[in-house]
Design an enzyme around this catalytic site. Structure first.
Site, PDB file in Angstrom:
ATOM      1  N   CYS A  66       0.878  -1.168   0.000  1.00 51.55           N
ATOM      2  CA  CYS A  66       0.000   0.000   0.000  1.00 51.55           C
ATOM      3  C   CYS A  66       0.917   1.221   0.000  1.00 51.55           C
ATOM      4  O   CYS A  66       2.112   1.074  -0.269  1.00 51.55           O
ATOM      5  CB  CYS A  66      -0.996  -0.032   1.167  1.00 51.55           C
ATOM      6  SG  CYS A  66      -0.262   0.089   2.804  1.00 51.55           S
TER       7      CYS A  66
HETATM    8  C1  RB5 Z   1      -4.041   5.181   0.741  1.00 50.50           C
HETATM    9  O1  RB5 Z   1      -4.053   6.490   0.303  1.00 50.50           O
HETATM   10  C2  RB5 Z   1      -3.044   4.927   1.859  1.00 50.50           C
HETATM   11  O2  RB5 Z   1      -3.567   5.366   3.054  1.00 50.50           O
HETATM   12  C3  RB5 Z   1      -2.694   3.474   1.907  1.00 50.50           C
HETATM   13  O3  RB5 Z   1      -2.172   3.082   0.682  1.00 50.50           O
HETATM   14  C4  RB5 Z   1      -1.664   3.046   2.934  1.00 50.50           C
HETATM   15  O4  RB5 Z   1      -0.578   3.920   2.953  1.00 50.50           O
HETATM   16  C5  RB5 Z   1      -2.134   2.742   4.277  1.00 50.50           C
HETATM   17  O5  RB5 Z   1      -1.362   2.312   5.157  1.00 50.50           O
END
Ligand code: RB5
Length: 147
Positions: A66
């Site tokens: 993420c």
């Molecule tokens: C999404 O914008 C972001 O919050 C996600 O990808 C991640 O970083 C969460 O931990």
């Protein structure tokens, strides 16, 4: 070894690069999405199916990406049998497997560059759990919590 990979919009670009890298190394890769860049998507929608596939032995190892790697790691560890860690250094990429039997590597698509991420992934995939008595003992203590 069958590898699963999952990412939200924050990890989408890094995921694409890792998939090609894994294919160049002849790993079998199952891509759990996202399959398109959508800034409104949510990492649990991709990471949960991927880690469930670890728990059911459909895949051997997982890669969850993420933006920071934090959310992916938190949700991955909710599933019994999953041992996920956010990796930002080379040593932990292999030592997490050797000592802790880590089966999911989490990466930050907005944090870790493509080449460094590839090295972390390769190191993770080539590492094996040592099975040393002290590590097994620690794992068993964790597994008690899952019962
Ligand atoms: C999404 O914008 C972001 O919050 C996600 O990808 C991640 O970083 C969460 O931990």
């Amino acid at each position: 070894m069958k590898i699963g990979i999952a990412a939200d919009h924050g990890g989408y670009t890094l995921k694409i690069s890792i998939v090609s890298f894994l294919k160049s190394l002849h790993y079998e890769v199952i891509d759990f999405g996202a399959h398109e860049l959508d800034d409104t998507d949510d990492y649990p929608d991709f990471v949960i199916p991927m880690v469930k596939a670890i728990a059911s032995n459909e895949i051997d190892r997982g890669i969850a990406v993420c933006g920071s790697g934090v959310g992916a790691c938190i949700v991955a560890n909710k599933i019994t049998g999953v041992r996920a860690a956010l990796i930002n250094d080379h040593f932990s990429a292999h030592q997490g497997v050797e000592d802790d039997d880590m089966n999911v590597i989490c990466l930050g698509g907005r944090i870790t560059g493509l080449m460094v991420a590839q090295e972390f992934v390769q190191s993770f995939l080539e590492a094996r759990f040592t099975g040393a008595e002290r590590h097994l003992r620690r794992l068993q203590k964790m597994q008690q919590l899952e019962k």
